[in-house]
Design a protein around this motif. Structure first.
Motif, PDB file in Angstrom:
ATOM      1  N   ASP A 157      -7.735 -27.000 -25.587  1.00  0.00           N
ATOM      2  CA  ASP A 157      -8.948 -26.712 -25.666  1.00  0.00           C
ATOM      3  C   ASP A 157      -9.650 -26.300 -24.379  1.00  0.00           C
ATOM      4  OD1 ASP A 157      -8.774 -29.120 -24.526  1.00  0.00           O
ATOM      5  OD2 ASP A 157     -10.734 -29.842 -25.634  1.00  0.00           O
ATOM      6  N   GLU A 158      -8.512 -26.099 -23.382  1.00  0.00           N
ATOM      7  CA  GLU A 158      -9.138 -25.729 -22.117  1.00  0.00           C
ATOM      8  C   GLU A 158      -8.913 -24.135 -21.613  1.00  0.00           C
ATOM      9  OE1 GLU A 158      -8.828 -28.788 -18.632  1.00  0.00           O
ATOM     10  OE2 GLU A 158      -7.452 -29.880 -20.169  1.00  0.00           O
ATOM     11  N   PRO A 159      -9.713 -23.568 -20.818  1.00  0.00           N
ATOM     12  CA  PRO A 159      -9.347 -22.219 -20.561  1.00  0.00           C
ATOM     13  C   PRO A 159      -8.189 -21.676 -20.006  1.00  0.00           C
ATOM     14  CG  PRO A 159     -11.663 -22.864 -19.624  1.00  0.00           C
ATOM     15  CD  PRO A 159     -10.855 -23.952 -20.073  1.00  0.00           C
ATOM     16  N   LEU A 160      -7.657 -22.730 -19.257  1.00  0.00           N
ATOM     17  CA  LEU A 160      -6.388 -22.256 -18.445  1.00  0.00           C
ATOM     18  C   LEU A 160      -5.072 -22.830 -19.337  1.00  0.00           C
ATOM     19  CD1 LEU A 160      -7.020 -22.594 -14.601  1.00  0.00           C
ATOM     20  CD2 LEU A 160      -7.374 -20.563 -16.262  1.00  0.00           C
ATOM     21  N   HIS A 161      -5.240 -23.133 -20.692  1.00  0.00           N
ATOM     22  CA  HIS A 161      -3.857 -23.685 -21.173  1.00  0.00           C
ATOM     23  C   HIS A 161      -2.846 -22.487 -21.409  1.00  0.00           C
ATOM     24  CE1 HIS A 161      -1.684 -26.045 -24.080  1.00  0.00           C
ATOM     25  NE2 HIS A 161      -1.706 -24.831 -24.999  1.00  0.00           N
ATOM     26  N   GLY A 162      -1.738 -23.089 -21.148  1.00  0.00           N
ATOM     27  CA  GLY A 162      -0.405 -22.361 -21.229  1.00  0.00           C
ATOM     28  C   GLY A 162       0.655 -22.397 -20.055  1.00  0.00           C
ATOM     29  N   PRO A 163       1.738 -22.436 -20.437  1.00  0.00           N
ATOM     30  CA  PRO A 163       2.733 -22.935 -19.427  1.00  0.00           C
ATOM     31  C   PRO A 163       2.975 -21.934 -18.259  1.00  0.00           C
ATOM     32  CG  PRO A 163       3.771 -22.767 -21.533  1.00  0.00           C
ATOM     33  CD  PRO A 163       2.298 -22.241 -21.806  1.00  0.00           C
ATOM     34  N   HIS A 164       2.611 -20.540 -18.477  1.00  0.00           N
ATOM     35  CA  HIS A 164       2.602 -19.439 -17.469  1.00  0.00           C
ATOM     36  C   HIS A 164       1.500 -19.978 -16.350  1.00  0.00           C
ATOM     37  CE1 HIS A 164       3.240 -15.685 -15.282  1.00  0.00           C
ATOM     38  NE2 HIS A 164       1.755 -15.408 -15.623  1.00  0.00           N
ATOM     39  N   ILE A 165       0.518 -20.154 -16.880  1.00  0.00           N
ATOM     40  CA  ILE A 165      -0.731 -20.305 -15.861  1.00  0.00           C
ATOM     41  C   ILE A 165      -0.433 -21.927 -15.169  1.00  0.00           C
ATOM     42  CG2 ILE A 165      -3.276 -20.726 -15.815  1.00  0.00           C
ATOM     43  CD1 ILE A 165      -3.524 -19.306 -18.354  1.00  0.00           C
ATOM     44  N   MET A 166      -0.026 -22.789 -15.726  1.00  0.00           N
ATOM     45  CA  MET A 166       0.167 -23.999 -15.260  1.00  0.00           C
ATOM     46  C   MET A 166       1.436 -23.799 -14.204  1.00  0.00           C
ATOM     47  SD  MET A 166      -1.651 -26.244 -15.832  1.00  0.00           S
ATOM     48  CE  MET A 166      -3.168 -25.155 -16.008  1.00  0.00           C
ATOM     49  N   ALA A 167       2.404 -22.883 -14.527  1.00  0.00           N
ATOM     50  CA  ALA A 167       3.478 -22.801 -13.514  1.00  0.00           C
ATOM     51  C   ALA A 167       2.942 -22.060 -12.276  1.00  0.00           C
ATOM     52  CB  ALA A 167       4.516 -21.861 -14.095  1.00  0.00           C
ATOM     53  N   ARG A 168       1.875 -21.201 -12.270  1.00  0.00           N
ATOM     54  CA  ARG A 168       0.917 -20.470 -11.246  1.00  0.00           C
ATOM     55  C   ARG A 168       0.401 -21.559 -10.361  1.00  0.00           C
ATOM     56  NH1 ARG A 168       2.861 -15.326  -9.838  1.00  0.00           N
ATOM     57  NH2 ARG A 168       4.067 -14.730 -11.284  1.00  0.00           N
ATOM     58  N   MET A 169      -0.188 -22.476 -11.223  1.00  0.00           N
ATOM     59  CA  MET A 169      -1.088 -23.516 -10.638  1.00  0.00           C
ATOM     60  C   MET A 169      -0.229 -24.240  -9.682  1.00  0.00           C
ATOM     61  SD  MET A 169      -4.131 -24.123 -10.862  1.00  0.00           S
ATOM     62  CE  MET A 169      -5.519 -23.553 -11.958  1.00  0.00           C
ATOM     63  N   ALA A 170       1.091 -24.674 -10.149  1.00  0.00           N
ATOM     64  CA  ALA A 170       1.959 -25.660  -9.565  1.00  0.00           C
ATOM     65  C   ALA A 170       2.576 -24.963  -8.238  1.00  0.00           C
ATOM     66  CB  ALA A 170       3.274 -26.031 -10.176  1.00  0.00           C
ATOM     67  N   MET A 171       2.658 -23.528  -8.289  1.00  0.00           N
ATOM     68  CA  MET A 171       3.138 -22.444  -7.307  1.00  0.00           C
ATOM     69  C   MET A 171       2.194 -22.638  -6.157  1.00  0.00           C
ATOM     70  SD  MET A 171       4.951 -19.236  -9.061  1.00  0.00           S
ATOM     71  CE  MET A 171       5.124 -18.211  -7.771  1.00  0.00           C
ATOM     72  N   ALA A 172       0.879 -22.470  -6.603  1.00  0.00           N
ATOM     73  CA  ALA A 172      -0.429 -22.444  -5.751  1.00  0.00           C
ATOM     74  C   ALA A 172      -0.362 -23.828  -4.880  1.00  0.00           C
ATOM     75  CB  ALA A 172      -1.453 -22.115  -6.438  1.00  0.00           C
ATOM     76  N   ALA A 173      -0.121 -24.988  -5.465  1.00  0.00           N
ATOM     77  CA  ALA A 173      -0.014 -26.167  -5.066  1.00  0.00           C
ATOM     78  C   ALA A 173       0.870 -26.400  -4.218  1.00  0.00           C
ATOM     79  CB  ALA A 173      -0.182 -27.453  -6.274  1.00  0.00           C
ATOM     80  N   ASP A 174       2.067 -25.839  -4.504  1.00  0.00           N
ATOM     81  CA  ASP A 174       3.305 -25.947  -3.560  1.00  0.00           C
ATOM     82  C   ASP A 174       2.783 -25.259  -2.273  1.00  0.00           C
ATOM     83  OD1 ASP A 174       5.560 -26.086  -2.525  1.00  0.00           O
ATOM     84  OD2 ASP A 174       6.782 -25.321  -4.387  1.00  0.00           O
ATOM     85  N   VAL A 175       2.552 -23.904  -2.479  1.00  0.00           N
ATOM     86  CA  VAL A 175       2.139 -23.367  -1.130  1.00  0.00           C
ATOM     87  C   VAL A 175       1.018 -23.845  -0.274  1.00  0.00           C
ATOM     88  CG1 VAL A 175       0.861 -20.957  -0.381  1.00  0.00           C
ATOM     89  CG2 VAL A 175       2.609 -20.917  -2.297  1.00  0.00           C
ATOM     90  N   GLY A 176      -0.010 -24.490  -0.972  1.00  0.00           N
ATOM     91  CA  GLY A 176      -1.038 -25.325  -0.326  1.00  0.00           C
ATOM     92  C   GLY A 176      -0.489 -26.567   0.289  1.00  0.00           C
TER      93      GLY A 176
END
Ligand SMILES: CC(=O)N[C@H](C=O)[C@@H](O)[C@H](O)[C@H](O)COP(=O)(O)O
Length: 228
Positions: free
Chosen positions: A23-42
């Protein structure tokens, strides 16, 4: 990853929780993978993630260690973070570094006991992060064989409902005094100062989710702040 090496890697550092439910706007494996990449870069040193699909996508996107959980709601129980052996099996299948599970005193689905589920995970030689809401629950989980404790569920059990927003600093302090086991500070950590304070209070590491990976939450903080 081996326990000592993992503990060394995350000591005093930031773990980012990348989760968006259906029920959340960013639901989906593709988006969560990108989030994780961003966290990694940060500069995050590990990722906390929910469900096989997200975890599998995140594993392709980053080499960071993964704390995995499966959120699933069952009838007649308030326990939803890796509540039964079925969710443990899903995490074993996808492969994670640590399994996070609800270790509160609440009744689990299927009549399973916390002891049984911890024993089951240990038999598979997996590290366990016990999500708790009180000091007593933390000590009990360690006694049963959990490797680390996270304050994830403080404020989310009906006996720890909080009036105050923000992280449960007091629970971290009490746990640090009560045990030498590594304490993960997690839940409502909103800003770098909150995170730093948790480490100063003795937390081994800090897990931040919503303030980094839930834009709807971040937006609301701005909106509410502007209306104050
Ligand atoms: C209570 C519960 O279900 N917590 C979940 C546990 O995995 C996540 O929804 C949280 O985002 C995570 O604990 C990090 O906390 P925060 O998002 O407050 O930084």
């Amino acid at each position: 990853m081996e326990k000592t090496q993992l503990l060394e890697q995350i000591k005093g550092k930031l773990i980012v929780s990348c989760q968006a439910l259906e029920d959340e706007p960013l639901h989906g494996p593709h988006i969560m993978a990108r989030m994780a990449m961003a966290a990694d870069v940060g500069g995050a040193v590990a990722i906390r993630a929910n469900g096989s699909d997200d975890i599998s996508a995140i594993k392709h996107a980053t080499k960071l260690p993964i704390i995995g959980l499966v959120k699933r709601v069952y009838e007649n129980s308030h326990v939803y973070i890796t509540p039964t052996k079925k969710e443990v099996d899903e995490l074993l299948d996808v492969g994670v570094d640590v399994i996070a599970l609800d270790a509160t005193n609440r009744k689990r689905p299927n009549g399973d006991s916390l002891e049984e589920i911890i024993r089951y995970v240990k038999e598979k030689e997996q590290l366990i992060l016990a999500d708790i809401s009180t000091v007593e629950e933390g000590l009990h989980a360690l006694h049963l064989g959990a490797d680390f404790i996270s304050t994830t569920l403080s404020g989310y059990t009906d006996y720890t409902v909080r009036e105050q927003p923000g992280p449960d600093v007091e629970l971290v302090e009490k746990l640090v005094h009560a045990t030498d086991a590594p304490i993960f500070a997690e839940g409502r950590i909103e800003c770098p100062n909150d995170a730093k304070r948790m480490i100063q209070k003795g937390a081994h590491t800090v897990v931040v989710g919503s303030a980094i990976t839930r834009p709807q939450h971040i937006t609301k903080v701005f909106v509410d702040g502007m209306n104050d």
